[in-house]
Enzyme design. Structure first.
Site, mmCIF file in Angstrom:
data_model
loop_
_atom_site.group_PDB
_atom_site.id
_atom_site.type_symbol
_atom_site.label_atom_id
_atom_site.label_comp_id
_atom_site.label_asym_id
_atom_site.label_seq_id
_atom_site.Cartn_x
_atom_site.Cartn_y
_atom_site.Cartn_z
ATOM 1 C CG HIS A 15 -2.106 -15.004 44.634
ATOM 2 N ND1 HIS A 15 -2.223 -14.393 45.864
ATOM 3 C CD2 HIS A 15 -0.804 -14.896 44.283
ATOM 4 C CE1 HIS A 15 -1.041 -13.940 46.236
ATOM 5 N NE2 HIS A 15 -0.176 -14.224 45.315
ATOM 6 C CB CYS A 34 1.449 -9.111 44.002
ATOM 7 S SG CYS A 34 2.859 -9.611 45.015
ATOM 8 C CG HIS A 40 2.534 -14.118 41.272
ATOM 9 N ND1 HIS A 40 1.580 -13.120 41.324
ATOM 10 C CD2 HIS A 40 2.918 -14.300 42.551
ATOM 11 C CE1 HIS A 40 1.420 -12.707 42.562
ATOM 12 N NE2 HIS A 40 2.212 -13.415 43.333
ATOM 13 C CG HIS A 42 2.981 -17.692 46.304
ATOM 14 N ND1 HIS A 42 4.242 -17.164 46.279
ATOM 15 C CD2 HIS A 42 2.133 -16.647 46.103
ATOM 16 C CE1 HIS A 42 4.162 -15.846 46.078
ATOM 17 N NE2 HIS A 42 2.898 -15.505 45.959
ATOM 18 C CG ASP A 80 -2.995 -28.977 45.599
ATOM 19 O OD1 ASP A 80 -2.051 -28.173 45.565
ATOM 20 O OD2 ASP A 80 -2.890 -30.175 45.262
ATOM 21 C CG HIS A 81 -2.206 -28.566 41.364
ATOM 22 N ND1 HIS A 81 -1.668 -29.036 42.530
ATOM 23 C CD2 HIS A 81 -1.245 -28.760 40.418
ATOM 24 C CE1 HIS A 81 -0.453 -29.500 42.305
ATOM 25 N NE2 HIS A 81 -0.168 -29.345 41.042
ATOM 26 C CD GLU A 125 1.751 -14.505 49.434
ATOM 27 O OE1 GLU A 125 0.525 -14.351 49.492
ATOM 28 O OE2 GLU A 125 2.551 -13.548 49.288
#
Lengths: 136, 136, 136, 136, 136, 136
Positions: A15, A34, A40, A42, A80-81, A125
């Site tokens: 994100h 951020c 980047h 998580h 996801d991913h 997060e």
């Protein structure tokens, strides 16, 4: 007797926190690292909690298998991913902060939970930063 | 939409549980091994939680960087690698039980958190013993 | 078939890192905050690992109840809720760094473990710092 | 000043989820793999939380040693290394779901906690599934 | 360049430690509470580690998806929600201690791992007791 | 007496697993969801371990403050809140699998560790997948 049943799940995503209508300088001032334009990411850990009466016949408030399948279908498969900013429609005009992601997850799951049950979503997060939304 | 934002932190400190106005026997009876006159110590793990409305512009309730800096300045620098009984003024006349430490931390941080936001402090004295204070 | 059997335990203690034969300045330069003359402390988490052949009759390398009792008697009772510098004879002339504590624990336990078995001690001083000693 | 004091404990047990008055088919449909007639088992992790005023004299809400002993005597000794269905009287006619186990533990402990204090029980059946009961 | 790749998995099972050819008294003396004739159980956490050269084309030693699928098919489906003594053929004449379970898992997986790679299995019977087998 | 000293650290990053010289189909077949062209991400947890003789004067193998600063300067500042593929030069022509990231970190740190000490790097890509590189 009201009991809260909680189920853990997880998804990995990229994100970026920024507003298109702000300058790069203002985005950096507010969102710091951020705001990396290259994104980047998580490992998000998710706890979904449902509170309601114990069903006297089964001893369950909600079958955790059913809860787990709801999370898999509506959260994990969607997030996801993925790149939350680019791949997930809910964040096209909403900054994917942990707070906003938790609200989006709560809204996605709320329609599948009986109205006489309460829903709470906690989203990690990182192991050190997490948020909780109760629909209030 | 109200969300709770939580941040983990930690500090290591020595302490002793006893009352100067009690005999050694009474202190031993009430505080057991925690009354060792030579002190013992813990890795305290701290969770600070702030509940409030999501800022529509930033998507934050509170920037965890700001929250983390507040904890560092007002808790970690005051308590880390210290003897709570001897080095921390708040405990000169207050027994440093986990309960009292949590209240002291809450009071130190409360003045820096907007009044329309709620504050909660959870303090792990060990991985098996922990306390929570909500200012109530 | 050689298997390693590991048992976790824990103790809470105060300590100070310094050398009596060094000036306060030199101790501060080398040991930093750990040289607080009033001590600080930790929740030490301990993993004791024994490697050896599986006993064909019992299916055990070592009964974890026996291993747990050895740790309780020789480590926890000696170190828990103690000031390592002042209360534990082994550290009267030995700096209680994590490295040295691990070696002391290994030496205390080695005599109770069969010579045809290997012993390893891992000691967490904090969740982020830990050491391992294998008697080599 | 009201503080919540929490203590972790654990027990290992076997159980089976099923109703004697249902067919094997219906039990399988509702309880799935948890209906294995030969039982399966879990490492249950338990958090017992007591909320009340801090005692000004001791700085304690409740001595965690007392709380730990209550859990040991009334929960761990009754449930640890047991078959919940066969060995624990409370489950002879009650399905040992996590929800029901939490309620049974709450009822067992409630009588030993001052009436002006609140009691909450959280039970982890696995690291991913857990329940909370507050006596409501 | 040799790297070790590890994957975590888990299964829940019931078991009993005892020898049919020993009296109840001898079984109690050796296996204590683990000899409950009605069984008890655990959440077993498993770490499977494969060591080998990095494939220059893919950057993988072994694809964790492949490793995860091997564990699911050969360990989780065989052991999860089972009674190890009654439902799992490998333990009909082998005591299901953590040591023996780790060896059985290693033997089941070894045939699917390239011979030029090393295999290690770590099995947590509880968060405090665990074993490691390396095929030596 | 040789002791291993370990320090945990962490960084958050985005990445994508793919080869420019392969078709999208082949990349999908080999790297699956990890080939999302928009990237995904992880909270990487890192353990850096240094093995060597205890310095008799200080009781340290290596000061964890020094080790922590090395990791911060050479790993966290280079990788944290970055896109590994786009922002980190080491991965311009190297697929950022966990295996390759661990090797890169080991190489970056090796030059700062005394040659008579051993270095090991363990990298968690998720809490369930991790790799270890020892420079062999």
């Amino acid at each position: 007797m009201k009991v809260t049943v909680s189920r853990k799940a997880h998804f990995n995503a990229a994100h970026r926190l920024y507003r298109k209508d702000w300058s790069m300088e203002k985005n950096d001032a507010v969102f710091g690292k951020c705001n990396n334009p290259n994104f980047h990411g998580h490992n998000y850990e998710l706890i979904v909690s449902v509170t309601g009466e114990i069903d006297k016949e089964t001893g369950y408030v909600i079958d955790t298998k059913i809860l787990s399948d709801l999370i898999k279908e509506h959260v994990e498969e969607a997030f996801d991913h993925k790149n939350l900013n680019l791949d997930v429609p809910e964040f096209l005009n909403l900054i994917p902060t942990a707070e906003n992601i938790a609200v989006v997850i709560w809204n996605k799951l709320r329609v599948f939970i009986d109205l006489n049950k309460d829903l709470e979503v906690t989203l990690y997060e990182t192991p050190r930063n997490f948020v909780t939304y109760r629909g209030e």
